[in-house]
Design a protein around this motif. Structure first.
Motif, PDB file in Angstrom:
ATOM      1  N   ALA A  31       0.841  -1.202   0.000  1.00 52.66           N
ATOM      2  CA  ALA A  31       0.000   0.000   0.000  1.00 52.66           C
ATOM      3  C   ALA A  31       0.875   1.251   0.000  1.00 52.66           C
ATOM      4  CB  ALA A  31      -0.932  -0.006   1.199  1.00 52.66           C
ATOM      5  N   GLN A  32       1.989   1.192   0.716  1.00 52.80           N
ATOM      6  CA  GLN A  32       2.910   2.325   0.702  1.00 52.80           C
ATOM      7  C   GLN A  32       3.452   2.556  -0.709  1.00 52.80           C
ATOM      8  OE1 GLN A  32       5.861   2.541   3.884  1.00 52.80           O
ATOM      9  NE2 GLN A  32       4.694   1.048   5.088  1.00 52.80           N
ATOM     10  N   ALA A  33       3.755   1.462  -1.412  1.00 52.25           N
ATOM     11  CA  ALA A  33       4.251   1.600  -2.779  1.00 52.25           C
ATOM     12  C   ALA A  33       3.193   2.234  -3.679  1.00 52.25           C
ATOM     13  CB  ALA A  33       4.652   0.231  -3.323  1.00 52.25           C
ATOM     14  N   VAL A 305     -22.363   7.111 -12.865  1.00 51.52           N
ATOM     15  CA  VAL A 305     -21.495   6.064 -13.418  1.00 51.52           C
ATOM     16  C   VAL A 305     -20.869   5.312 -12.245  1.00 51.52           C
ATOM     17  CG1 VAL A 305     -21.078   7.191 -15.610  1.00 51.52           C
ATOM     18  CG2 VAL A 305     -19.592   7.719 -13.698  1.00 51.52           C
ATOM     19  N   VAL A 306     -20.868   3.975 -12.342  1.00 50.50           N
ATOM     20  CA  VAL A 306     -20.497   3.139 -11.196  1.00 50.50           C
ATOM     21  C   VAL A 306     -19.567   2.013 -11.640  1.00 50.50           C
ATOM     22  CG1 VAL A 306     -21.376   1.920  -9.169  1.00 50.50           C
ATOM     23  CG2 VAL A 306     -22.875   3.532 -10.383  1.00 50.50           C
ATOM     24  N   GLY A 307     -18.415   1.926 -10.992  1.00 48.97           N
ATOM     25  CA  GLY A 307     -17.476   0.837 -11.246  1.00 48.97           C
ATOM     26  C   GLY A 307     -16.989   0.247  -9.940  1.00 48.97           C
ATOM     27  N   VAL A 308     -16.620  -1.021  -9.951  1.00 44.76           N
ATOM     28  CA  VAL A 308     -16.216  -1.680  -8.709  1.00 44.76           C
ATOM     29  C   VAL A 308     -14.913  -2.445  -8.899  1.00 44.76           C
ATOM     30  CG1 VAL A 308     -17.548  -3.804  -9.176  1.00 44.76           C
ATOM     31  CG2 VAL A 308     -17.008  -3.167  -6.810  1.00 44.76           C
ATOM     32  N   LEU A 309     -14.070  -2.381  -7.877  1.00 43.13           N
ATOM     33  CA  LEU A 309     -12.886  -3.217  -7.773  1.00 43.13           C
ATOM     34  C   LEU A 309     -13.216  -4.291  -6.741  1.00 43.13           C
ATOM     35  CD1 LEU A 309      -9.799  -3.333  -8.689  1.00 43.13           C
ATOM     36  CD2 LEU A 309      -9.332  -2.368  -6.431  1.00 43.13           C
ATOM     37  N   PRO A 310     -13.451  -5.536  -7.165  1.00 48.57           N
ATOM     38  CA  PRO A 310     -13.868  -6.573  -6.214  1.00 48.57           C
ATOM     39  C   PRO A 310     -12.800  -6.825  -5.158  1.00 48.57           C
ATOM     40  CG  PRO A 310     -14.324  -7.262  -8.471  1.00 48.57           C
ATOM     41  CD  PRO A 310     -13.463  -6.037  -8.553  1.00 48.57           C
ATOM     42  N   GLY A 311     -13.267  -7.070  -3.935  1.00 48.01           N
ATOM     43  CA  GLY A 311     -12.352  -7.350  -2.842  1.00 48.01           C
ATOM     44  C   GLY A 311     -11.746  -8.737  -2.921  1.00 48.01           C
ATOM     45  N   SER A 312     -10.736  -8.981  -2.080  1.00 50.75           N
ATOM     46  CA  SER A 312     -10.001 -10.239  -2.132  1.00 50.75           C
ATOM     47  C   SER A 312     -10.404 -11.218  -1.042  1.00 50.75           C
ATOM     48  CB  SER A 312      -8.498  -9.955  -2.027  1.00 50.75           C
ATOM     49  OG  SER A 312      -8.206  -9.271  -0.816  1.00 50.75           O
ATOM     50  N   ASP A 313     -11.063 -10.745   0.007  1.00 49.31           N
ATOM     51  CA  ASP A 313     -11.457 -11.627   1.098  1.00 49.31           C
ATOM     52  C   ASP A 313     -12.755 -12.346   0.738  1.00 49.31           C
ATOM     53  OD1 ASP A 313     -10.993 -12.064   4.287  1.00 49.31           O
ATOM     54  OD2 ASP A 313     -13.134 -12.029   3.803  1.00 49.31           O
ATOM     55  N   PRO A 314     -12.838 -13.665   0.926  1.00 53.03           N
ATOM     56  CA  PRO A 314     -14.040 -14.393   0.493  1.00 53.03           C
ATOM     57  C   PRO A 314     -15.321 -13.937   1.172  1.00 53.03           C
ATOM     58  CG  PRO A 314     -12.578 -15.785   1.823  1.00 53.03           C
ATOM     59  CD  PRO A 314     -11.818 -14.548   1.495  1.00 53.03           C
ATOM     60  N   MET A 361      -4.374   3.761  -8.018  1.00 48.05           N
ATOM     61  CA  MET A 361      -3.543   3.202  -6.945  1.00 48.05           C
ATOM     62  C   MET A 361      -4.084   1.846  -6.504  1.00 48.05           C
ATOM     63  SD  MET A 361      -2.758   6.502  -4.540  1.00 48.05           S
ATOM     64  CE  MET A 361      -2.531   8.117  -5.266  1.00 48.05           C
ATOM     65  N   TYR A 362      -5.406   1.753  -6.342  1.00 50.53           N
ATOM     66  CA  TYR A 362      -6.001   0.467  -5.978  1.00 50.53           C
ATOM     67  C   TYR A 362      -5.700  -0.593  -7.039  1.00 50.53           C
ATOM     68  CZ  TYR A 362      -8.870   2.038  -2.009  1.00 50.53           C
ATOM     69  OH  TYR A 362      -9.305   2.500  -0.792  1.00 50.53           O
ATOM     70  N   ALA A 363      -5.846  -0.219  -8.299  1.00 45.89           N
ATOM     71  CA  ALA A 363      -5.630  -1.178  -9.385  1.00 45.89           C
ATOM     72  C   ALA A 363      -4.188  -1.669  -9.434  1.00 45.89           C
ATOM     73  CB  ALA A 363      -6.018  -0.538 -10.715  1.00 45.89           C
ATOM     74  N   SER A 364      -3.250  -0.868  -8.907  1.00 39.66           N
ATOM     75  CA  SER A 364      -1.838  -1.247  -8.946  1.00 39.66           C
ATOM     76  C   SER A 364      -1.452  -2.238  -7.858  1.00 39.66           C
ATOM     77  CB  SER A 364      -0.957   0.011  -8.806  1.00 39.66           C
ATOM     78  OG  SER A 364      -0.978   0.502  -7.462  1.00 39.66           O
ATOM     79  N   LEU A 365      -2.324  -2.473  -6.887  1.00 39.03           N
ATOM     80  CA  LEU A 365      -1.994  -3.354  -5.773  1.00 39.03           C
ATOM     81  C   LEU A 365      -1.873  -4.806  -6.240  1.00 39.03           C
ATOM     82  CD1 LEU A 365      -4.479  -1.963  -3.091  1.00 39.03           C
ATOM     83  CD2 LEU A 365      -1.984  -1.746  -3.023  1.00 39.03           C
ATOM     84  N   PRO A 366      -0.827  -5.518  -5.833  1.00 37.93           N
ATOM     85  CA  PRO A 366      -0.728  -6.936  -6.204  1.00 37.93           C
ATOM     86  C   PRO A 366      -1.819  -7.783  -5.552  1.00 37.93           C
ATOM     87  CG  PRO A 366       1.032  -6.303  -4.688  1.00 37.93           C
ATOM     88  CD  PRO A 366       0.355  -5.041  -5.096  1.00 37.93           C
ATOM     89  N   THR A 367      -2.240  -7.388  -4.335  1.00 39.52           N
ATOM     90  CA  THR A 367      -3.363  -8.045  -3.667  1.00 39.52           C
ATOM     91  C   THR A 367      -4.419  -6.989  -3.391  1.00 39.52           C
ATOM     92  OG1 THR A 367      -1.883  -9.626  -2.585  1.00 39.52           O
ATOM     93  CG2 THR A 367      -4.112  -9.403  -1.684  1.00 39.52           C
TER      94      THR A 367
END
Length: 562
Positions: A31-33, A305-314, A361-367
């Protein structure tokens, strides 16, 4: 063998450093990166496109708004955000309708106790608001003065105490008692029609204190003549209206003075009591006959206009942190200095551009974060927070799964970002995330320098607060970092000369490094909220939590974290 040992050592060193970084700041290394990758030039590019003359001021229902919305959708697609609007698209339709008062067939007449009538002049003595759902409304009733027209039991204040206003007009000052805390003052100042209706009044007459320049007749008349918009429910009925009120008028200063003439109360004394926040109620000893002819029409197919970045936790991915910024502005209007396009670079191409950079920034996160991140560009903010109110009332995801809102609107970056005013900070547990993000970025958390502007009620975050969802709305503080530059004066001067004018263009002296820091804050506050196993909560005893949050005895949404 040496190479393997060296690689292992470097990996362990990275893990240890990362752990140290997180323990020190509370923010994971990835997240810092992402934070450090903030691009001032990207925000400038978004703003340059959205505030271009080709967008024609982005008024809802126009070609320019559609172009701007398509630009945002293209950015969503490029970042990998999935459609989260209606029918698996990026669009959410917001049906809007305009209402206008027909001046020629509407009237307001004062009727003295002896029956003598005094007709008033529309636009000079008074203005009328539309009566929604009624083409022609006529009502005659006596008038009761009720101070500010406020009922606030939590603050031991009630202008309606010991008075029966059923079947009567109530008259009151605009605003709310100055003794109230700023945000409560803002809320009660905006909820007075609802309060009058709940007490059984059939109509409302408002007028201004001498210090209330914004609501004076000369300033209010042009706005009133443009009509008002409301969003429609699935049955085509306008929302946020009060059909119990058969007439709503505002009086000019000189006319307001005449209505106290026969009341037995000096207007000077009444104003003095109001300035001391003293409740006051008494009959004004005259009646009013009010006739309002309302014309509806000019329906607009508005769109969020609405877009979503799905989360990683089940489990947590089924909950949402919602980012909102309004995409609309005022369109093409009255020329000022030879320019008639109200480009809205700061208001609010800036907020959209900064939130798009936070999305990158969110899209750049590996997780990806544990919770899902929803980005919404809303319409109709300049018409009264209509697009955000529609979304918050009719979200495209389950409402009880929206855990928090982050809003950005005119954050003000005309100097380095030294301190911030996070509106909503004092109301919920999100203060923790704000504090961590601000400390990491080296900015101070400051108090509201302009409580008289009642900012907490004036942007799209409040639509979420109204639905019981904790919200944060960050604006720059007044510390410019330069003793020769008064940040507060700079802000007030901008509001007085540029705000809502064609001069709000991209060529202003913006500090895009400060804009990038706003993007970093937006990202970090939301990221930390999305990672927290516990969803945000209202502070115990908080006014807005008590007003809009889960009621005592009701079942609050369960935490789904581990």
């Amino acid at each position: 063998m040496k190479t393997v040992l060296t690689s292992t050592f470097l990996l362990l060193s990275f893990v240890l450093v990362s752990a140290q970084d997180k323990s020190k700041s509370g923010i994971p290394a990835e997240a810092q990166a992402a934070v450090q990758s903030a691009k001032p030039e990207a925000i400038r590019a978004h703003m340059r496109f959205l505030a271009d003359d080709a967008m024609e001021g982005r008024k809802p229902g126009t070609r320019g708004y559609r172009l701007a919305a398509n630009y945002v959708i293209a950015q969503f697609e490029a970042l990998g955000l999935q459609p989260a609007g209606d029918h698996q698209t990026y669009w959410q339709k917001v049906p809007l309708r305009q209402w206008r008062v027909n001046e020629e067939t509407s009237s307001l007449v004062l009727i003295a106790k002896n029956g003598q009538e005094k007709p008033l002049s529309f636009g000079k003595n008074y203005l009328l608001s539309p009566v929604y759902g009624s083409e022609k409304s006529e009502v005659t009733a006596p008038v009761i003065f009720v101070g500010f027209g406020v009922t606030a039991p939590d603050l031991n204040y009630d202008d309606y105490k010991n008075i029966d206003v059923k079947g009567k007009f109530v008259a009151y000052f605009n605003g709310a008692p100055a003794a109230f805390p700023s945000n409560q003052r803002a809320y009660h100042g905006s909820a007075k029609l609802e309060n009058a209706a709940s007490h059984g009044a059939v109509g409302v007459i408002s007028f201004s204190l001498p210090t209330d320049v914004r609501n004076r007749m000369e300033a209010a008349a042009p706005r009133a003549r443009q009509g008002t918009y409301r969003w429609l429910d699935k049955d085509g009925k306008p929302q946020r209206v009060f059909p119990e009120l058969k007439g709503v008028a505002s009086l000019g200063d000189s006319t307001a003075r005449t209505v106290f003439a026969e009341s037995g109360h000096s207007l000077t004394d009444v104003i003095a009591a109001a300035n001391k926040s003293i409740p006051q109620t008494f009959p004004l000893n005259f009646s009013v006959r009010m006739t309002t002819e309302t014309r509806s029409g000019n329906d607009i197919a508005g769109y969020n206009v609405v877009g979503v970045l799905p989360g990683s936790d089940p489990i947590l991915k089924n909950e949402y942190v919602v980012y909102v910024s309004h995409l609309d502005h005022l369109g093409i209007g009255r020329p000022v200095k030879g320019d008639s396009i109200y480009n809205g670079a700061h208001d609010n191409a800036s907020g959209v551009g900064i939130n798009l950079e936070a999305a990158r920034m969110y899209a750049s996160l590996p997780t990806k974060p544990k919770r899902s991140i929803l980005f919404v560009g809303v319409t109709g903010e300049e018409m009264g927070l209509l697009g955000s109110d529609f979304f918050a009332s009719n979200p495209t995801v389950p409402k009880d799964k929206i855990v928090a809102n982050l809003c950005l609107d005119m954050p003000f970056f005309f100097h380095p970002l030294i301190d911030i005013v996070p509106y909503g900070y004092e109301h919920s547990s999100m203060a923790k995330e704000v504090n961590v993000a601000a400390a990491y970025l080296g900015v101070q958390v400051a108090k509201d320098p302009m409580p008289e502007q009642v900012v907490f009620m004036r942007s799209d975050h409040f639509s979420f607060v109204r639905q019981g969802i904790p919200a944060i709305y960050v604006k720059s503080g007044t510390n410019s970092g330069n003793p020769q530059v008064d940040g507060l004066k700079l802000n007030l001067d901008w509001r007085a000369t540029i705000y809502h004018s064609p001069q709000d263009e991209i060529d202003q002296p913006f500090d895009f490094n400060a804009a990038a820091k706003h993007a970093q804050l937006q990202f970090l506050i939301g990221y930390l909220t999305a990672q927290n196993p516990q969803r945000p909560t209202w502070n115990t005893g908080d006014f807005f939590g008590n007003k809009f949050g889960p009621k005592p005895g009701s079942k609050a949404p369960a935490d789904s974290g581990k």
